[in-house]
Motif scaffolding. Sequence first.
Motif, short mmCIF file in Angstrom:
data_model
loop_
_atom_site.label_atom_id
_atom_site.label_comp_id
_atom_site.label_asym_id
_atom_site.label_seq_id
_atom_site.Cartn_x
_atom_site.Cartn_y
_atom_site.Cartn_z
N UNK A 95 -88.63 24.03 -113.98
CA UNK A 95 -89.36 23.02 -114.76
C UNK A 95 -89.53 23.39 -116.22
N UNK A 96 -89.61 24.69 -116.50
CA UNK A 96 -89.77 25.16 -117.88
C UNK A 96 -88.52 24.89 -118.70
N UNK A 97 -87.36 25.25 -118.15
CA UNK A 97 -86.09 25.02 -118.85
C UNK A 97 -85.84 23.52 -119.02
N UNK A 98 -86.13 22.75 -117.97
CA UNK A 98 -85.94 21.30 -118.03
C UNK A 98 -86.78 20.68 -119.15
N UNK A 99 -88.03 21.11 -119.28
CA UNK A 99 -88.93 20.56 -120.30
C UNK A 99 -88.58 21.03 -121.70
N UNK A 100 -88.19 22.30 -121.84
CA UNK A 100 -87.93 22.88 -123.16
C UNK A 100 -86.53 22.58 -123.68
N UNK A 101 -85.53 22.74 -122.81
CA UNK A 101 -84.13 22.71 -123.24
C UNK A 101 -83.34 21.53 -122.71
N UNK A 102 -83.93 20.79 -121.77
CA UNK A 102 -83.22 19.64 -121.21
C UNK A 102 -82.72 19.89 -119.81
N UNK A 103 -82.61 18.81 -119.02
CA UNK A 103 -82.20 18.91 -117.62
C UNK A 103 -80.82 19.54 -117.46
N UNK A 104 -79.91 19.30 -118.41
CA UNK A 104 -78.54 19.84 -118.29
C UNK A 104 -78.54 21.36 -118.27
N UNK A 105 -79.49 21.98 -118.97
CA UNK A 105 -79.51 23.44 -119.06
C UNK A 105 -79.97 24.10 -117.76
N UNK A 106 -80.59 23.31 -116.86
CA UNK A 106 -80.98 23.84 -115.55
C UNK A 106 -79.74 24.32 -114.80
N UNK A 107 -78.59 23.74 -115.16
CA UNK A 107 -77.28 24.14 -114.61
C UNK A 107 -77.11 25.66 -114.61
N UNK A 108 -77.50 26.30 -115.71
CA UNK A 108 -77.32 27.76 -115.83
C UNK A 108 -78.36 28.54 -115.03
N UNK A 109 -79.50 27.89 -114.72
CA UNK A 109 -80.49 28.54 -113.85
C UNK A 109 -79.90 28.79 -112.47
#
Length: 310
Positions: free
Chosen positions: A113-127
């Motif tokens: 949720x932190x990455x999604x809020x800060x950097x965008x849903x697309x960046x969750x890909x790297x999580x």
Amino acid sequence: MELSILLLGQMLSMMLMILMGFAAVKTKLVKGSQSSVISALTLYIIVPCVVIDSFQIEFSAEKMKGLLLAAGFAVLMHVLFIVVVGLLGKKWNMSPIEKASVIYSNGGNIIIPLVSALLGQEQVFYCCAFIMVQTFFFWTHTVGLIGGRSQISVKKILGNPNVIAIAIGLILFFTNTKLPGVLGDTVSSMGGIVGPVCMLMIGMIMAAADLKSVFLSGRNWLVCAGRLLFCPALMILVLWISKVTVTIPFAKDVLLILFLAIAAPVAATVTQMASLFHNHEEQTGAVNVMSVILSILTMPVMVAFYQKIL
């Protein structure tokens, strides 16, 4: 520095959600023990939906390289943490639970949720690279450390909902396949609630803990310092020595997401395994709660160091 300020704001927002869960238990709207139900729903339904949804992006060579870079560094850092903490653990007489709490971070419930809020849903890909690697170590090293080598099971690794979700996501990503209408909307909607649900769950767990005794324990402070300060500092050192963020153009942005995962509080899975194997459950839960509270301050500070040094 700007990202650190944004991160602090997001952490404070998440803390307010945690306080709502805390208040719900204290006012007896719900019971603290009911957090286990939310935990199960999060683990088996919500997070897998987030993972699959994060792979619903166009395939590209750059994204593939970024995923491999994140996965490679996730493996490297986990191995390094296991070795270094193992050596320091002997010197400081750390229990298996304390070692596991230092090594493993909450790269899913907190970071997604932190990455999604800060950097965008697309960046969750790297999580997902971090989750995939950590899941393997959870069901091999952590199970052996806490429960004994006889408890290690390949079946449990391959049958883990997050591993299955990553496999499905990778197939969809490589084939450039998008989930059809209603199914895609359902998966996306389920994934969208991960942040608030996880924060409420953490608040419910906190409400059941004796916070005064938690913060008076010197051992708890040692474990939290290792998890929140030592491990992310070690990753900064490795990146600084390797110069990977200089030689590979996209490395700094991709590895920032991995760094956020490594700077996160103690993994909730460590607490779950301690409960499963009846191994110092109370201490593990206390350290988990303490690390979540302290991470509100430590994560923005460590991210500021990351941006300044690399």
